[in-house]
Motif scaffolding. Sequence first.
Motif, PDB file in Angstrom:
ATOM      1  N   ILE A  15       0.846  -1.154   0.178  1.00  0.00           N
ATOM      2  CA  ILE A  15      -0.120   0.053  -0.050  1.00  0.00           C
ATOM      3  C   ILE A  15       0.904   1.247   0.089  1.00  0.00           C
ATOM      4  N   PHE A  16       1.844   0.973   0.782  1.00  0.00           N
ATOM      5  CA  PHE A  16       2.872   2.363   0.590  1.00  0.00           C
ATOM      6  C   PHE A  16       3.401   2.727  -0.772  1.00  0.00           C
ATOM      7  N   HIS A  17       3.909   1.604  -1.433  1.00  0.00           N
ATOM      8  CA  HIS A  17       4.171   1.769  -2.806  1.00  0.00           C
ATOM      9  C   HIS A  17       3.044   2.198  -3.870  1.00  0.00           C
ATOM     10  N   LEU A  18       1.969   1.577  -3.445  1.00  0.00           N
ATOM     11  CA  LEU A  18       0.912   2.222  -4.452  1.00  0.00           C
ATOM     12  C   LEU A  18       0.382   3.495  -4.155  1.00  0.00           C
ATOM     13  N   THR A  19       0.619   4.106  -2.784  1.00  0.00           N
ATOM     14  CA  THR A  19       0.567   5.454  -2.438  1.00  0.00           C
ATOM     15  C   THR A  19       1.390   6.310  -3.240  1.00  0.00           C
ATOM     16  N   LEU A  29      16.042   9.658   0.416  1.00  0.00           N
ATOM     17  CA  LEU A  29      16.642   9.116   1.265  1.00  0.00           C
ATOM     18  C   LEU A  29      15.278   8.385   2.259  1.00  0.00           C
ATOM     19  N   GLN A  30      14.190   9.174   2.398  1.00  0.00           N
ATOM     20  CA  GLN A  30      12.827   8.585   2.861  1.00  0.00           C
ATOM     21  C   GLN A  30      12.388   7.781   2.048  1.00  0.00           C
ATOM     22  N   GLN A  31      12.125   7.677   0.731  1.00  0.00           N
ATOM     23  CA  GLN A  31      11.575   6.716  -0.225  1.00  0.00           C
ATOM     24  C   GLN A  31      12.584   5.462   0.059  1.00  0.00           C
ATOM     25  N   VAL A  32      13.870   5.521   0.069  1.00  0.00           N
ATOM     26  CA  VAL A  32      14.655   4.255  -0.069  1.00  0.00           C
ATOM     27  C   VAL A  32      14.499   3.452   1.489  1.00  0.00           C
ATOM     28  N   TYR A  33      14.628   4.281   2.476  1.00  0.00           N
ATOM     29  CA  TYR A  33      14.919   3.830   3.812  1.00  0.00           C
ATOM     30  C   TYR A  33      13.364   3.462   4.226  1.00  0.00           C
ATOM     31  N   VAL A  34      12.271   3.828   3.774  1.00  0.00           N
ATOM     32  CA  VAL A  34      10.932   3.225   4.260  1.00  0.00           C
ATOM     33  C   VAL A  34      11.020   1.717   3.620  1.00  0.00           C
ATOM     34  N   HIS A  35      11.084   1.688   2.332  1.00  0.00           N
ATOM     35  CA  HIS A  35      11.289   0.839   1.363  1.00  0.00           C
ATOM     36  C   HIS A  35      12.149  -0.397   2.146  1.00  0.00           C
ATOM     37  N   LEU A  36      13.493  -0.080   2.461  1.00  0.00           N
ATOM     38  CA  LEU A  36      14.312  -0.972   2.996  1.00  0.00           C
ATOM     39  C   LEU A  36      13.876  -1.525   4.341  1.00  0.00           C
ATOM     40  N   GLY A  37      13.303  -0.492   5.258  1.00  0.00           N
ATOM     41  CA  GLY A  37      13.063  -0.849   6.589  1.00  0.00           C
ATOM     42  C   GLY A  37      11.840  -2.018   6.509  1.00  0.00           C
ATOM     43  N   PHE A  38      10.780  -1.912   5.590  1.00  0.00           N
ATOM     44  CA  PHE A  38       9.955  -2.805   5.664  1.00  0.00           C
ATOM     45  C   PHE A  38      10.353  -4.220   5.010  1.00  0.00           C
ATOM     46  N   LEU A 167      18.907   0.328  -5.255  1.00  0.00           N
ATOM     47  CA  LEU A 167      17.867   0.523  -4.296  1.00  0.00           C
ATOM     48  C   LEU A 167      16.881   1.700  -4.344  1.00  0.00           C
ATOM     49  N   GLN A 168      17.388   2.776  -5.033  1.00  0.00           N
ATOM     50  CA  GLN A 168      16.079   3.637  -5.631  1.00  0.00           C
ATOM     51  C   GLN A 168      15.259   3.064  -6.638  1.00  0.00           C
ATOM     52  N   VAL A 169      15.959   2.483  -7.646  1.00  0.00           N
ATOM     53  CA  VAL A 169      15.120   1.858  -8.356  1.00  0.00           C
ATOM     54  C   VAL A 169      14.176   0.722  -7.972  1.00  0.00           C
ATOM     55  N   SER A 170      14.573  -0.130  -7.026  1.00  0.00           N
ATOM     56  CA  SER A 170      13.907  -1.123  -6.348  1.00  0.00           C
ATOM     57  C   SER A 170      12.702  -0.610  -5.664  1.00  0.00           C
ATOM     58  N   ALA A 171      12.843   0.589  -5.179  1.00  0.00           N
ATOM     59  CA  ALA A 171      12.011   1.401  -4.050  1.00  0.00           C
ATOM     60  C   ALA A 171      10.932   2.217  -4.982  1.00  0.00           C
ATOM     61  N   THR A 172      11.107   2.283  -6.350  1.00  0.00           N
ATOM     62  CA  THR A 172      10.121   3.096  -7.148  1.00  0.00           C
ATOM     63  C   THR A 172       9.720   1.946  -8.253  1.00  0.00           C
ATOM     64  N   TYR A 173      10.541   2.048  -9.390  1.00  0.00           N
ATOM     65  CA  TYR A 173      10.054   1.040 -10.631  1.00  0.00           C
ATOM     66  C   TYR A 173       9.755  -0.375 -10.136  1.00  0.00           C
ATOM     67  N   VAL A 174      10.563  -0.906  -9.616  1.00  0.00           N
ATOM     68  CA  VAL A 174      10.436  -2.582  -9.408  1.00  0.00           C
ATOM     69  C   VAL A 174       9.565  -2.687  -8.334  1.00  0.00           C
ATOM     70  N   ALA A 175       9.152  -2.058  -7.228  1.00  0.00           N
ATOM     71  CA  ALA A 175       8.281  -2.214  -6.383  1.00  0.00           C
ATOM     72  C   ALA A 175       6.721  -2.164  -7.056  1.00  0.00           C
ATOM     73  N   LEU A 386      -2.041  -8.034  -2.331  1.00  0.00           N
ATOM     74  CA  LEU A 386      -1.232  -6.973  -1.587  1.00  0.00           C
ATOM     75  C   LEU A 386      -0.210  -7.685  -0.921  1.00  0.00           C
ATOM     76  N   ARG A 387      -0.619  -8.926  -0.186  1.00  0.00           N
ATOM     77  CA  ARG A 387       0.317  -9.526   0.516  1.00  0.00           C
ATOM     78  C   ARG A 387       1.556 -10.361  -0.401  1.00  0.00           C
ATOM     79  N   GLN A 388       1.137 -10.819  -1.390  1.00  0.00           N
ATOM     80  CA  GLN A 388       2.089 -11.316  -2.301  1.00  0.00           C
ATOM     81  C   GLN A 388       2.908 -10.240  -3.040  1.00  0.00           C
ATOM     82  N   GLY A 389       2.474  -9.213  -3.325  1.00  0.00           N
ATOM     83  CA  GLY A 389       3.118  -8.100  -3.586  1.00  0.00           C
ATOM     84  C   GLY A 389       4.319  -7.706  -2.841  1.00  0.00           C
ATOM     85  N   GLY A 390       4.060  -7.472  -1.611  1.00  0.00           N
ATOM     86  CA  GLY A 390       4.791  -7.095  -0.588  1.00  0.00           C
ATOM     87  C   GLY A 390       5.846  -7.856  -0.455  1.00  0.00           C
TER      88      GLY A 390
END
Length: 631
Positions: A15-19, A29-38, A167-175, A386-390
Amino acid sequence: MGRLCVGLLAAAFAIFHLTTSWRGSLSTLQQVYVHLGFAMVLIFLTRPCVSQDSRFAKIRWFVDLPLAAMSVVVSAYPVVNFLDIARRGAGDPAEIAVIFGVIAIVLVLEATRRMVGWALPLLAAIFLVYAFVGPYMPMILAHRGFNLERIAATLYLTTNGIAGTPLQVSATYVAIFIIFAAFLDVSGAGKFFIDWSYAALAWFRGGPAKVAILGSALMGTINGSAVANTVATGTFTIPIMKRAGLKPAFAGAVEATASSGGQLMPPVMGAAAFIMVEIMGRPYSDVLVAAALPAALYFIALFAMVDFEVARQGIRGVPRHELPSAWKIFKEGWHLIAPLALLIYLLVIVRYTPVKSAFFATLAVIAASWIRSETRMGGRRLFAALRQGGLGMLEVAAACAAAGITIGVLMLTGLALRLSGILIDFSGGNLMVLLVLTMGVSIILGMGLPTSAVYVVLATLVVPAMVKLGVDPMAAHLFVLYFGVMANVTPPVAIAAYAGAGLAGADPSRTGLIAFRLALAGFILPFLWVFNPALILQGPLVQIILATATAIIGILSLAAGVQGYLFQSAARWYERILLVVGAVMLIKAGIVTDIIGIGCIGAAIASRYAIGAVTLPTMVPAASAEPGRGE
């Protein structure tokens, strides 16, 4: 309870990435570390430190829960303090930031180890040691050396480390594309692709094998993992291939080879394609167009390899009257194709960003699913998607974070700037030598790393050297990507082939060797578009058409020579040599090579005439034949 918590956390991740895909990303930094934290929290909760069957299983909560908690803390710090971090820079970090940086590096390495094994963390660890011991290295690798504070701050607080381009790409495009793939899968699109492929192709000779090829190519548009694709489609296709008379090793190899090619199939192409977009600074539509013809040639070659093999063995297709109606299946599931069509339209015609395009395509999956009650996505299915995507983001996120450590050290020490010259010197300035070296390194790395991680490392280390020697940048990046994928079917560690062997109940080594043979075109084509960019649709239209035509004839000849089958009968040894030599000559563009290639193939055909074996080559179905092995 634990399963529900993981599911809710994974759904929140999605849901975070959809939003952010809709409203726009946070600061880098915020986008990447929220992504990495999850991602790290989910990894430590779903990949225990000890097996659940172990007598020490209860210990995991005293290890994994603290690691998950520390992941939250070290990921939250850059999110909350990003303005202070930007003001201070890596040269004046807060003391607590250095401590958190060291912890973050350790957590990333451990999370990556749990997700993808030891190879990538060890590579990152070697480079970390290199950052300390630079003054003691040989002159060509020497640098002034850095202390722990500088290394930790650079890798943790800047975009030249953990939060770097991968990780920037992972946190945007790939996600968002992984979420899109999950929604497609839960809606039933994957099942529709397989069912329709079976109804449309199973009546051809060796039809079940061709179902595996087409189904895996279609699944590859929504799944970027060769192993996951092998398991997902192979569960259905491998048993059918075996029932049709194909040997278990060959059935597993066909599925593995086709599934690996799925990573090369536009429009998604796995995570590496989006990293390529970011590194090259080119629109995704450019990558899509350039990759289209090579992917088509790969699957044409595989289709021909399989057809000639089953023809040589005398294997028939499934009688038409035993198959469901392809048209009926299409009418029942056509609406599941609409989201993919919308995605391509938004990417290529409207020119939306990949993130925005995938967001709207995901919404289109939900809307399209409501056209029929069988595919309708209600609350339970939405939660499952959503679960499978996460959960689907975990491997890529971990690999990209660890790759960021390696690249961060390369940038910090200056080795990245010197490496191109080192490689060129090592190859003696010979492009072919450099290409062969690159192929070898790509395959070796690909045996232990995900394709995206292989691509990231080599795009940084090797591609600049290839470009300096005159290779077109798009050709160079696709070259590296292809061999990272081909590692999945290259012995001795052909991981996709081993997955196929497991499903088929076959010997892994034999399955790997057969998969390697079936994928030969994938090992030849990258060299050819380096020397002839027309194969990636760059150049005059006439040149592109000529290169495409000769390449198709060449790969068909290659398949006939490798499989030893020509014009409905087994080819003689010298005919096979002529066919393979002719194939290589034709695939390589040029008037002289084309003449030689046509001459070799003509000689093989003339030999067939001499013994009266020539009839028109065919892939004609055996509609009335019983399935099984011919005499």
